[in-house]
Design an enzyme around this catalytic site. Structure first.
Site, PDB file in Angstrom:
ATOM      1  N   LEU A  12       0.831  -1.203   0.000  1.00 31.90           N
ATOM      2  CA  LEU A  12       0.000   0.000   0.000  1.00 31.90           C
ATOM      3  C   LEU A  12       0.861   1.247   0.000  1.00 31.90           C
ATOM      4  O   LEU A  12       1.897   1.298   0.663  1.00 31.90           O
ATOM      5  CB  LEU A  12      -0.887   0.019   1.253  1.00 31.90           C
ATOM      6  N   CYS A  13       0.423   2.236  -0.754  1.00 29.46           N
ATOM      7  CA  CYS A  13       0.987   3.578  -0.700  1.00 29.46           C
ATOM      8  C   CYS A  13      -0.155   4.524  -1.035  1.00 29.46           C
ATOM      9  O   CYS A  13      -1.316   4.115  -1.000  1.00 29.46           O
ATOM     10  CB  CYS A  13       2.199   3.743  -1.621  1.00 29.46           C
ATOM     11  N   GLY A  14       0.136   5.757  -1.376  1.00 27.50           N
ATOM     12  CA  GLY A  14      -0.936   6.697  -1.676  1.00 27.50           C
ATOM     13  C   GLY A  14      -1.798   6.266  -2.850  1.00 27.50           C
ATOM     14  O   GLY A  14      -3.017   6.285  -2.777  1.00 27.50           O
TER      15      GLY A  14
END
Length: 146
Positions: free
Chosen positions: A61-63
């Site tokens: 997960l990231c932005g």
């Protein structure tokens, strides 16, 4: 199933939600650190661990999900699909035999992300499917590059 989770600082809250959901579904969870703002570091660490067989699959997960997906896919043997809907999440496994899934904490909400993760983890790649030759070609190309 044993699942590795990794994220950048933008996605800490979503990672916690998804790890809790994975545990509730009966999966073993391995938490990779989330404090490094260089998302490539955690993405590569999770991808290497999954490729080595230390975990069955990985969730990154990231932005946007894009950065961790790109970074993870640089690891030989990693196949990370960045998804934004349930159909993509299911097909990541069924059509692409993805061993990692990426999502964006600023793109999908927690309830959708849980459903995407369930669809991804609940599917199994059929090595006799019509997708198998396509996946084999990707693997062949990767081996040719070594």
């Amino acid at each position: 199933m044993k699942i590795a989770f990794g994220c950048d600082p933008n996605a800490k809250d979503l990672k916690k939600v998804l790890m809790d959901e994975a545990r509730n579904l009966g999966h073993e969870v391995v938490d990779f650190p989330s404090d490094d703002p260089i998302y490539a570091n955690v993405a590569i660490a999770v991808a290497e661990s999954v490729v080595k067989g230390e975990e069955d699959r990985g969730i990154l997960l990231c932005g946007t999900g894009l950065g961790v997906s790109i970074a993870a896919n640089k690891v030989p043997g990693a196949c990370c699909a960045c998804v934004a809907d349930i159909y993509q999440a299911e097909r990541a496994t069924l059509s692409n035999n993805a061993n990692l899934l990426a999502m964006g904490a600023q793109v999908v909400g927690p309830e959708s992300a849980k459903e995407f993760m369930k669809a991804y983890l609940g599917a199994t790649f059929d090595p006799n499917s019509r997708s198998a030759p396509k996946i084999a070609r990707i693997s062949e190309y990767e081996k040719e590059q070594k």
